[in-house]
Design an enzyme around this catalytic site. Structure first.
Site, PDB file in Angstrom:
ATOM      1  CE1 TYR A 137      42.199  36.386  34.934  1.00 39.21           C
ATOM      2  CE2 TYR A 137      40.262  37.442  35.970  1.00 39.21           C
ATOM      3  CZ  TYR A 137      41.590  37.180  35.675  1.00 39.21           C
ATOM      4  OH  TYR A 137      42.132  38.932  35.931  1.00 39.21           O
ATOM      5  CE  LYS A 196      58.058  32.552  36.373  1.00 31.81           C
ATOM      6  NZ  LYS A 196      59.359  33.363  36.581  1.00 31.81           N
ATOM      7  CG  ASP A 230      59.747  37.113  36.833  1.00 30.22           C
ATOM      8  OD1 ASP A 230      60.262  36.483  34.979  1.00 30.22           O
ATOM      9  OD2 ASP A 230      60.075  36.403  37.346  1.00 30.22           O
ATOM     10  CG  ASP A 254      43.608  41.575  36.693  1.00 35.43           C
ATOM     11  OD1 ASP A 254      43.303  41.990  36.332  1.00 35.43           O
ATOM     12  OD2 ASP A 254      44.010  40.779  37.561  1.00 35.43           O
ATOM     13  CG  ASP A 258      45.368  47.768  37.800  1.00 34.73           C
ATOM     14  OD1 ASP A 258      45.024  46.861  36.588  1.00 34.73           O
ATOM     15  OD2 ASP A 258      45.402  47.175  38.947  1.00 34.73           O
TER      16      ASP A 258
HETATM   17  C1  IPM Z   1      40.224  44.000  35.662  1.00 33.04           C
HETATM   18  C2  IPM Z   1      39.383  43.707  36.211  1.00 33.04           C
HETATM   19  C3  IPM Z   1      38.614  42.446  36.422  1.00 33.04           C
HETATM   20  C4  IPM Z   1      40.661  41.481  36.165  1.00 33.04           C
HETATM   21  C5  IPM Z   1      38.017  42.082  37.758  1.00 33.04           C
HETATM   22  C6  IPM Z   1      37.213  43.032  38.115  1.00 33.04           C
HETATM   23  C7  IPM Z   1      37.612  40.807  37.400  1.00 33.04           C
HETATM   24  O1  IPM Z   1      40.846  43.827  37.498  1.00 33.04           O
HETATM   25  O2  IPM Z   1      39.100  44.538  34.118  1.00 33.04           O
HETATM   26  O3  IPM Z   1      41.243  43.595  34.533  1.00 33.04           O
HETATM   27  O4  IPM Z   1      40.580  40.378  37.253  1.00 33.04           O
HETATM   28  O5  IPM Z   1      39.764  40.985  34.846  1.00 33.04           O
HETATM   29 MN    MN Z   2      42.391  44.182  36.257  1.00 29.28          MN
END
Ligand code: IPM
Ligand code: MN
Length: 361
Positions: A137, A196, A230, A254, A258
């Site tokens: 990042y 990893k 993984d 990140d 999700d």
């Molecule tokens: C999150 C989002 C952000 C990230 C994006 C929008 C830059 O996916 O907050 O998880 O990758 O951190």
């Molecule tokens: Mn994200």
């Protein structure tokens, strides 16, 4: 009476709608628990960028430093190329305010549908501590021979010992305070490093050495585990009950959050905190701006409301935070049909009202 200065950035798409409900609940909590909020709204986001060509004005970061916390709705606009607003607003704030922790609870609330078979609120109940300033990042990299068939692109994952250590320290402390043993949900307080080490033999070697050194020396009471990223994904689906506190780098954090979010009912409910333990922190629903639902009153505001819950906890209003969480649980268990936009059985503002009413009780 204590007054908290809160900066509110409603942002794009459905951001303003969910933020309004989060603020409603914040105000209900303030009234109930005897503190005050002094809210200042900022119009950063896609519309402002289209109008002015500016993502964040130069003064923004200095201005935001004066607040006790920031509440963010969502950033992302269909007319703006991906990357511009994310880098120019969200990531810039995370970096410039040095919010080096991204705290993301993965908690399934009662009544919320879970895509995992035979898993419920007891099994899905852990927290990811995502490092929030390093890794891929940082923008370290570039192109050579761009536009030619020999083009090369490099994007480096970068970590310093300093970044790793401060993140690990936060994660160990968090496990000690909020781990499963500390909170009566299990036999140990466990911190799992997600890495990893078999491929990223520099970066995660550094993480792993730092992890065990710190754990051995300063946190012998915390059980340490290690999982490759993984495998972490696999176990988050198969045996989520194994996890307590997970610590990981920015990119893996990140991705796995999700996955975590969908196991807890999706983007309608998952919240996160961008935390600078020594500075100004920013709380947000982890989903995006969902532009297609804008203005329809169908988007789920619970993620933004849960962001307020995290904000209250970080500000030291633990009782208010607990009350908000209990109110959310009551509403998911008894009042809502689904977490999905348009299927909640209520409008966006009705869900906000339901939670605010419980908080006021
Ligand atoms: C999150 C989002 C952000 C990230 C994006 C929008 C830059 O996916 O907050 O998880 O990758 O951190
Ligand atoms: Mn994200």
């Amino acid at each position: 009476m204590r007054t908290y200065k809160i900066a509110v950035i409603p942002g794009d798409g459905t951001g303003p709608e969910v933020t309004a409900e989060a603020v409603k609940v914040l105000k209900a909590a303030a009234k109930k628990f005897g503190f005050k909020t002094d809210l200042t709204e900022f119009d950063f986001g896609g519309e402002r960028y289209k109008r002015t060509g500016e993502t964040l004005p130069d003064s923004a970061v200095a201005e935001l430093r004066k607040f006790d916390a920031i509440l963010l709705g969502a950033i992302g606009h269909p007319d703006v190329k991906p990357g511009i607003l994310e880098k120019g607003i969200l990531l810039k704030l995370r970096f410039d305010l040095d919010q080096y922790i991204n705290l993301r609870p993965v908690r399934l609330y009662p009544g919320v549908e879970c895509p995992l078979k035979n898993k419920g609120p007891k099994e899905i109940d852990y927290v990811v501590v995502r490092e929030n300033t390093g890794d891929a990042y940082t923008g370290t990299g570039g192109f050579t021979m761009k536009g030619t068939p020999n083009e090369v692109a490099v994007q480096a994952a970068v970590y310093s010992r300093f970044q790793v250590d401060r993140c690990l320290k936060y994660a160990f402390e968090y496990a000690r305070k909020y781990g499963k043993k500390a909170t009566g949900r299990g036999e140990n307080n466990t911190l799992a490093l997600c890495g990893k080490t078999n491929v990223l033999t520099y970066i995660y070697d550094l993480w792993e050495r730092a992890f065990h050194e710190m754990g051995e020396k300063e946190y012998p009471d915390i059980k340490r585990e290690y999982y490759h990223v993984d495998a972490t994904c696999m176990w988050m689906v198969k045996n989520p009950e194994w996890f307590d506190v997970i610590v990981t780098g920015n990119m893996f954090g990140d991705i796995i959050t999700d996955l975590g979010a969908i196991t807890q009912g999706g983007m309608g409910i998952a919240a996160g905190g961008n935390i600078n333990p020594e500075g100004v922190s920013m709380f947000e629903p982890i989903g995006g701006s969902a532009p297609k639902y804008t203005g329809l009153g169908v988007i789920n505001p619970l993620a933004a409301i849960c962001a307020v819950q995290m904000m209250l906890e970080t500000l030291g209003q633990e009782q208010a935070a607990k009350k908000v969480e209990d109110a959310v649980k009551y509403v998911t268990a008894n009042k809502m049909k689904s977490m999905a936009a348009g299927k909640m059985g209520h409008s966006t503002s009705q869900v906000g009202d339901l939670v605010a009413t419980e908080v006021a009780k």
